[in-house]
Design an enzyme around this catalytic site. Structure first.
Site, mmCIF file in Angstrom:
data_model
loop_
_atom_site.group_PDB
_atom_site.id
_atom_site.type_symbol
_atom_site.label_atom_id
_atom_site.label_comp_id
_atom_site.label_asym_id
_atom_site.label_seq_id
_atom_site.Cartn_x
_atom_site.Cartn_y
_atom_site.Cartn_z
ATOM 1 N N HIS A 1 -3.792 28.122 -11.115
ATOM 2 C CA HIS A 1 -2.332 27.708 -11.341
ATOM 3 C C HIS A 1 -1.235 26.410 -10.970
ATOM 4 C CE1 HIS A 1 -2.929 31.750 -11.323
ATOM 5 N NE2 HIS A 1 -3.520 32.427 -9.884
ATOM 6 N N ASN B 1 6.027 29.537 -1.872
ATOM 7 C CA ASN B 1 6.168 30.747 -3.068
ATOM 8 C C ASN B 1 6.601 31.171 -3.703
ATOM 9 O OD1 ASN B 1 4.141 33.338 -2.583
ATOM 10 N ND2 ASN B 1 3.529 32.971 -0.394
ATOM 11 N N GLN C 1 -6.678 34.364 4.398
ATOM 12 C CA GLN C 1 -7.589 34.532 4.110
ATOM 13 C C GLN C 1 -9.027 34.581 3.614
ATOM 14 O OE1 GLN C 1 -4.384 36.514 2.732
ATOM 15 N NE2 GLN C 1 -4.252 38.711 2.166
ATOM 16 N N GLY D 1 -8.847 40.011 1.534
ATOM 17 C CA GLY D 1 -7.384 40.333 0.716
ATOM 18 C C GLY D 1 -6.939 39.172 0.236
ATOM 19 N N GLN D 2 -7.797 38.117 -0.062
ATOM 20 C CA GLN D 2 -7.670 37.279 -0.487
ATOM 21 C C GLN D 2 -7.713 37.816 -2.285
ATOM 22 O OE1 GLN D 2 -10.939 33.668 -1.628
ATOM 23 N NE2 GLN D 2 -9.642 32.587 -1.026
ATOM 24 N N THR D 3 -6.469 37.056 -3.167
ATOM 25 C CA THR D 3 -6.067 37.099 -4.048
ATOM 26 C C THR D 3 -6.443 35.816 -5.600
ATOM 27 O OG1 THR D 3 -3.687 36.547 -4.276
ATOM 28 C CG2 THR D 3 -5.001 39.254 -3.564
ATOM 29 N N VAL D 4 -6.293 34.605 -5.027
ATOM 30 C CA VAL D 4 -6.374 33.670 -5.284
ATOM 31 C C VAL D 4 -7.129 32.861 -5.223
ATOM 32 C CG1 VAL D 4 -5.615 31.413 -6.004
ATOM 33 C CG2 VAL D 4 -3.771 33.412 -5.866
ATOM 34 N N HIS E 1 -8.781 30.036 -4.170
ATOM 35 C CA HIS E 1 -8.338 28.412 -4.006
ATOM 36 C C HIS E 1 -7.671 28.656 -2.314
ATOM 37 C CE1 HIS E 1 -6.232 24.156 -5.028
ATOM 38 N NE2 HIS E 1 -6.677 24.790 -3.522
ATOM 39 N N HIS F 1 -6.724 28.882 1.095
ATOM 40 C CA HIS F 1 -4.331 28.537 1.474
ATOM 41 C C HIS F 1 -4.300 29.246 3.192
ATOM 42 C CE1 HIS F 1 -5.297 32.003 -1.147
ATOM 43 N NE2 HIS F 1 -3.979 33.010 -0.813
ATOM 44 N N HIS G 1 -1.222 30.874 4.890
ATOM 45 C CA HIS G 1 0.007 31.710 4.915
ATOM 46 C C HIS G 1 1.195 30.873 6.299
ATOM 47 C CE1 HIS G 1 -0.743 34.304 1.714
ATOM 48 N NE2 HIS G 1 -1.741 34.270 2.129
#
Length: 380
Positions: free
Chosen positions: A240, A259, A315, A321-324, A326, A328, A330
């Site tokens: 992204h 975000n 995550q 629960g990591q959805t991307v 890369h 990161h 939070h």
């Protein structure tokens, strides 16, 4: 290129003189050097002058002028020399000068890529190491060393910085008695040069023959620098693209951005610039940089949102629960009553916030939030 020493403008007799005689960078004194640089087409290193800063203490500034008389680089001395040897010398630079606030990248000059320092900075090898890592071929140490410390350490320190960093060293130095309270050691030096000839090919050859910096044990120790960079380029968050308008902080290896679908007001992300899937894929240097930036962002968010708590979490991997894909972090400023008062619900919300039907924010909303945080960080 001509190199002048520290205190190129004056050496004050008292604290009051040191402060009151400070000059403007755009004033007559510096402009005379600008005119000379332009007239003769030569670069000039003004190794340190008392740069006025309103009614505050002045900076000790190393200014590099190019062959057109323009400012090519400006460095404010980071380490202030405070020394008291009873009965011999008392020199407290912090009483009449203030320390710089950031690193300055080496500057390309006709004689090579030049790392900037001033005098007492030589005792802090981290600065020279950082300059070397940023490509410096020459380290400059314009100075006004005291006689006692000069006799003991001047030449040894200069040769050490040259050898350990595989760089040339140029050290213009004040010499002799300035007033009844102040004398300088002198002994200006060029380390690694014969008849002032700089052979940059030799520097490259030496670094290839003995690649000292590739031998450093980064898994055992590292050098972290709180480096700030401009937020003017698009970066990648996995696949992204993140627009510059959405990025509000950038360090050497990391960036912070607002975000698209925050689960709470102020929910932001911090990621490494290099796309890496897992935390363990980062180097120690990248890891340190990432979490130092996180601390700065957290401090700013808590101040801005007037809270005393935050959720800071990673995550790491799809089952967490990591959805991307890369790395990161939070960061969420927390108030009493968030998620109905349950502190654990945040992890459920994070695991689904990128994939649920939550409405994404507009570009205008995200850019406005990033602009606010960018401004707030200047004071944190």
């Amino acid at each position: 290129m001509i190199f002048f020493p520290e205190c190129v403008d004056y050496v004050g007799r008292t604290r009051e003189e040191e402060v009151s005689l400070a000059i403007e960078e755009g004033g007559e004194f510096i402009n005379r050097f600008r005119d000379l640089a332009k007239k003769h087409g030569i670069w000039i290193s003004l190794g340190g002058f008392h740069r006025k800063d309103g009614d505050k203490l002045p900076f000790n500034t190393h200014l590099v002028l190019n062959g057109n008389g323009e400012t090519a680089a400006r460095y404010d001395k980071l380490h202030l020399f405070d020394l008291e040897i009873p009965g011999k010398v008392r020199l407290m630079e912090s009483e009449f000068s203030k320390a710089g606030t950031g690193m300055v990248a080496p500057v390309e000059t006709p004689v090579g890529k030049l790392g900037l320092s001033i005098c007492y900075d030589i005792r802090f090898p981290e600065l020279s190491i950082w300059n070397r890592k940023r490509g410096a071929q020459i380290l400059s140490f314009p100075s006004a060393f005291t006689v006692n410390t000069g006799l003991a350490h001047w030449e040894t320190l200069l040769r050490t910085r040259a050898i350990e960093n595989q760089c040339y060293v140029v050290a213009a130095a004040q010499t002799g008695k300035h007033n009844d309270k102040r004398s300088s050691y002198g002994h200006a030096m060029r380390v690694g040069m014969a008849f002032a000839e700089i052979d940059l090919d030799y520097v490259d050859e030496l670094r290839q023959m003995q690649p000292v910096y590739s031998h450093r044990r980064g898994e055992l120790y590292s050098l972290h620098v709180n480096e700030t960079r401009a937020t003017n380029e698009e970066l990648k968050f996995a696949q992204h693209p993140i627009k510059p308008d959405f990025i509000f902080a950038r360090s050497a290896h990391s960036f912070a951005f607002v975000n698209l679908k925050p689960v709470l007001d102020g929910h932001v992300l911090v990621s490494p610039v290099r796309v890496a899937k897992r935390l363990n894929d980062l180097t120690d240097e990248e890891t340190a940089d990432l979490f130092v930036l996180c601390k700065k962002v957290q401090r700013m968010l808590e101040s801005h949102h007037n809270v005393d708590s935050s959720t800071v979490c990673v995550q790491d991997g799809p089952k967490s629960g990591q959805t991307v894909e890369h790395v990161h972090v939070h960061i969420l400023p927390r108030k009493a009553g968030d998620f109905g008062g349950s502190s654990d619900t945040v992890y459920q919300e994070l695991s689904k916030h990128d994939v649920d039907d939550r409405k994404p924010r507009t570009d205008e909303q995200m850019a406005a939030e990033a602009a606010t945080y960018r401004e707030k960080l200047k004071n944190c």
